[in-house]
Write a protein that holds these residues in place. Structure first.
Motif, short mmCIF file in Angstrom:
data_model
loop_
_atom_site.label_atom_id
_atom_site.label_comp_id
_atom_site.label_asym_id
_atom_site.label_seq_id
_atom_site.Cartn_x
_atom_site.Cartn_y
_atom_site.Cartn_z
N ALA A 29 27.06 2.31 5.74
CA ALA A 29 28.03 1.38 5.15
C ALA A 29 27.79 1.26 3.66
O ALA A 29 26.65 1.06 3.23
CB ALA A 29 27.92 0.01 5.81
N THR A 30 28.85 1.40 2.89
CA THR A 30 28.79 1.23 1.44
C THR A 30 30.00 0.45 0.97
O THR A 30 30.97 0.27 1.72
CB THR A 30 28.79 2.59 0.70
OG1 THR A 30 30.01 3.25 0.97
CG2 THR A 30 27.62 3.46 1.11
N GLN A 31 29.95 0.02 -0.27
CA GLN A 31 31.11 -0.61 -0.89
C GLN A 31 32.20 0.44 -1.03
O GLN A 31 31.92 1.61 -1.25
CB GLN A 31 30.75 -1.16 -2.27
CG GLN A 31 29.74 -2.27 -2.25
CD GLN A 31 30.32 -3.57 -1.69
OE1 GLN A 31 31.51 -3.85 -1.84
NE2 GLN A 31 29.49 -4.33 -1.03
N ARG A 32 33.44 0.02 -0.96
CA ARG A 32 34.55 0.97 -1.11
C ARG A 32 34.58 1.56 -2.51
O ARG A 32 34.85 2.73 -2.69
CB ARG A 32 35.87 0.30 -0.79
CG ARG A 32 36.01 0.00 0.68
CD ARG A 32 37.33 -0.58 0.99
NE ARG A 32 37.37 -0.93 2.41
CZ ARG A 32 38.35 -1.55 2.99
NH1 ARG A 32 39.40 -1.92 2.29
NH2 ARG A 32 38.30 -1.83 4.27
N ALA A 33 34.34 0.72 -3.50
CA ALA A 33 34.32 1.18 -4.89
C ALA A 33 32.86 1.24 -5.35
O ALA A 33 32.15 0.25 -5.26
CB ALA A 33 35.11 0.24 -5.78
N ALA A 34 32.43 2.40 -5.77
CA ALA A 34 31.04 2.56 -6.20
C ALA A 34 31.01 3.18 -7.59
O ALA A 34 31.94 3.89 -7.99
CB ALA A 34 30.29 3.45 -5.21
N SER A 35 29.93 2.91 -8.29
CA SER A 35 29.75 3.47 -9.63
C SER A 35 29.58 4.99 -9.53
O SER A 35 29.22 5.52 -8.48
CB SER A 35 28.53 2.85 -10.30
OG SER A 35 27.35 3.30 -9.65
N PRO A 36 29.80 5.70 -10.63
CA PRO A 36 29.60 7.15 -10.61
C PRO A 36 28.17 7.53 -10.20
O PRO A 36 27.97 8.52 -9.50
CB PRO A 36 29.90 7.58 -12.05
CG PRO A 36 30.81 6.52 -12.59
CD PRO A 36 30.38 5.24 -11.91
N GLU A 37 27.20 6.73 -10.61
CA GLU A 37 25.81 7.02 -10.25
C GLU A 37 25.60 6.92 -8.75
O GLU A 37 24.95 7.77 -8.14
CB GLU A 37 24.85 6.06 -10.97
CG GLU A 37 24.83 6.21 -12.47
CD GLU A 37 25.94 5.42 -13.19
OE1 GLU A 37 26.71 4.67 -12.52
OE2 GLU A 37 26.03 5.57 -14.41
#
Length: 108
Positions: free
Chosen positions: A10-18
């Motif tokens: 599970a991750t956030q839908r919007a993630a940083s490029p890193e």
């Protein structure tokens, strides 16, 4: 990840490029088909049985139709199966820290 068997559940839908770069290097177990929102496919993680699973948002409510009503219950089930879990929690969800969080959020 130091040679450990690590998957992302599970991750956030919007993630940083890193974060996106790191995620591309890891196996990601997708949410269950037809999920009405962000959900963990607990059964898929249990079948895969990695050493470590990464789960964002410990305090989230699961969408209707999920195996468990709360994400922490998913995590508890994975821990009971012998899978180590690394998770995150937003401080605003920790009742004992809510006042402190509000004060820091109000600062200019």
């Amino acid at each position: 990840m130091r040679g450990q068997d690590v998957v992302v559940a599970a991750t956030q839908r919007a993630a940083s490029p890193e974060v996106e770069t790191v995620l591309r290097s890891l196996e990601v177990i997708p949410p269950p088909a037809g999920a009405a929102g962000p959900a963990i496919d607990v059964e898929a993680v249990l079948r895969r049985h990695p050493e470590v699973v990464l789960i964002d948002g410990l305090a989230y409510h699961n969408p209707p139709g999920s195996k468990n009503p709360e994400r922490w219950q998913d995590v508890d089930e994975l821990l009971s199966a012998g899978i180590s879990v690394i998770t995150s929690i937003n401080l605003q969800f920790i009742k004992e820290r809510q006042q402190q969080w509000r004060r820091s959020a109000e600062r200019p």
